[in-house]
Structures are given as C-alpha cells and as structure tokens.
Design a protein around this motif. Structure first.
Motif, PDB file in Angstrom:
ATOM      1  N   ASN A   1    -105.614-121.290  44.329  1.00  0.00           N
ATOM      2  CA  ASN A   1    -106.958-120.732  44.469  1.00  0.00           C
ATOM      3  C   ASN A   1    -106.925-119.209  44.533  1.00  0.00           C
ATOM      4  O   ASN A   1    -107.761-118.540  43.932  1.00  0.00           O
ATOM      5  CB  ASN A   1    -107.656-121.324  45.688  1.00  0.00           C
ATOM      6  N   LEU A   2    -105.971-118.661  45.264  1.00  0.00           N
ATOM      7  CA  LEU A   2    -105.849-117.208  45.348  1.00  0.00           C
ATOM      8  C   LEU A   2    -105.497-116.612  43.989  1.00  0.00           C
ATOM      9  O   LEU A   2    -106.099-115.619  43.566  1.00  0.00           O
ATOM     10  CB  LEU A   2    -104.798-116.817  46.395  1.00  0.00           C
ATOM     11  N   LEU A   3    -104.548-117.236  43.299  1.00  0.00           N
ATOM     12  CA  LEU A   3    -104.159-116.737  41.974  1.00  0.00           C
ATOM     13  C   LEU A   3    -105.326-116.815  40.984  1.00  0.00           C
ATOM     14  O   LEU A   3    -105.529-115.898  40.188  1.00  0.00           O
ATOM     15  CB  LEU A   3    -102.959-117.515  41.442  1.00  0.00           C
ATOM     16  N   ASN A   4    -106.086-117.899  41.048  1.00  0.00           N
ATOM     17  CA  ASN A   4    -107.235-118.021  40.151  1.00  0.00           C
ATOM     18  C   ASN A   4    -108.301-116.980  40.487  1.00  0.00           C
ATOM     19  O   ASN A   4    -108.886-116.371  39.587  1.00  0.00           O
ATOM     20  CB  ASN A   4    -107.840-119.426  40.234  1.00  0.00           C
ATOM     21  N   TYR A   5    -108.544-116.768  41.763  1.00  0.00           N
ATOM     22  CA  TYR A   5    -109.533-115.779  42.190  1.00  0.00           C
ATOM     23  C   TYR A   5    -109.181-114.385  41.669  1.00  0.00           C
ATOM     24  O   TYR A   5    -110.041-113.617  41.275  1.00  0.00           O
ATOM     25  CB  TYR A   5    -109.632-115.773  43.710  1.00  0.00           C
ATOM     26  N   LYS A   6    -107.891-114.080  41.646  1.00  0.00           N
ATOM     27  CA  LYS A   6    -107.434-112.765  41.198  1.00  0.00           C
ATOM     28  C   LYS A   6    -107.151-112.731  39.695  1.00  0.00           C
ATOM     29  O   LYS A   6    -106.564-111.766  39.205  1.00  0.00           O
ATOM     30  CB  LYS A   6    -106.201-112.352  41.987  1.00  0.00           C
ATOM     31  N   ASN A   7    -107.544-113.778  38.975  1.00  0.00           N
ATOM     32  CA  ASN A   7    -107.335-113.875  37.518  1.00  0.00           C
ATOM     33  C   ASN A   7    -105.858-113.791  37.132  1.00  0.00           C
ATOM     34  O   ASN A   7    -105.518-113.204  36.100  1.00  0.00           O
ATOM     35  CB  ASN A   7    -108.149-112.816  36.769  1.00  0.00           C
TER      36      ASN A   7
END
Length: 107
Positions: free
Chosen positions: A72-78
């Motif tokens: 989720n963190l990686l996706n949020y930060k693209n």
C-alpha cells in the motif's frame, strides 16, 4: 475463538479499506486504516503470546500484514507496478469475500 475470528475479520477489513484509500490517494483515511491494521496486529500478537492463536497462524498473519502495509505504501508513492497492485487487490478482495461469510456463520 470468537475473539480471534473477530480480530482477523477486523484486520481484513482494515487492509481492504487501506488498499482502497491508497488507490484513491486519500492520505488521512490511509493513516486511519493503517493504525487500525497495526493496532489489530498488536492485539493478535498478545493473543499469540497468551497461546490463544497458533504460532503458524500468527506468522502467516504477520506476513500478510507486513506485505499489505508495504504494498500500500509503495502504491501510494507510485513505486509499485500496476500488475503487482492488481494481484494484491485481487488477493485481498477474494480473501475478504471468502472469509467474512465463514465468520458470520460461526456467530
């Protein structure tokens, strides 16, 4: 056993909502859901330490929590490919939809 099922259901709900809000880039809502994931994990840790949750189940749960928070963190930060994100969304959605009715039957 009902306490454990309730906590695991809560954890799945928080992870699903975290993924939803991460996709929408809703920072405040993500923080609330991440706190929910972490606080539920702490309760599960306490249950595992008390012997109310098998260690194999706790290890699997910890793996899913860590993976979920990281993705989720990686996706949020693209920083995550859309293919990996799609797989995560499918896994968390199918997992939640298949587990929730089972918990309802036992209540």
């Amino acid at each position: 056993m009902l306490i454990l099922q309730g906590q695991l259901t809560s954890l799945l709900g928080n992870l699903c909502l975290l993924s939803y809000f991460a996709k929408k880039r809703e920072t405040g809502a993500m923080v609330v859901q991440a706190v929910g994931v972490i606080s539920t994990w702490v309760v599960l840790l306490q249950l595992a330490m008390a012997g109310a949750m098998p260690s194999a189940s706790f290890t699997a749960t910890t793996t899913v929590v860590g993976l979920g928070l990281a993705l989720n963190l990686l996706n949020y930060k693209n920083l995550l490919s859309s293919q990996i994100w799609g797989i995560w969304e499918d896994v968390i959605t199918i997992g939640s939809v298949s587990v929730l009715p089972q918990v309802g039957v036992h209540l």
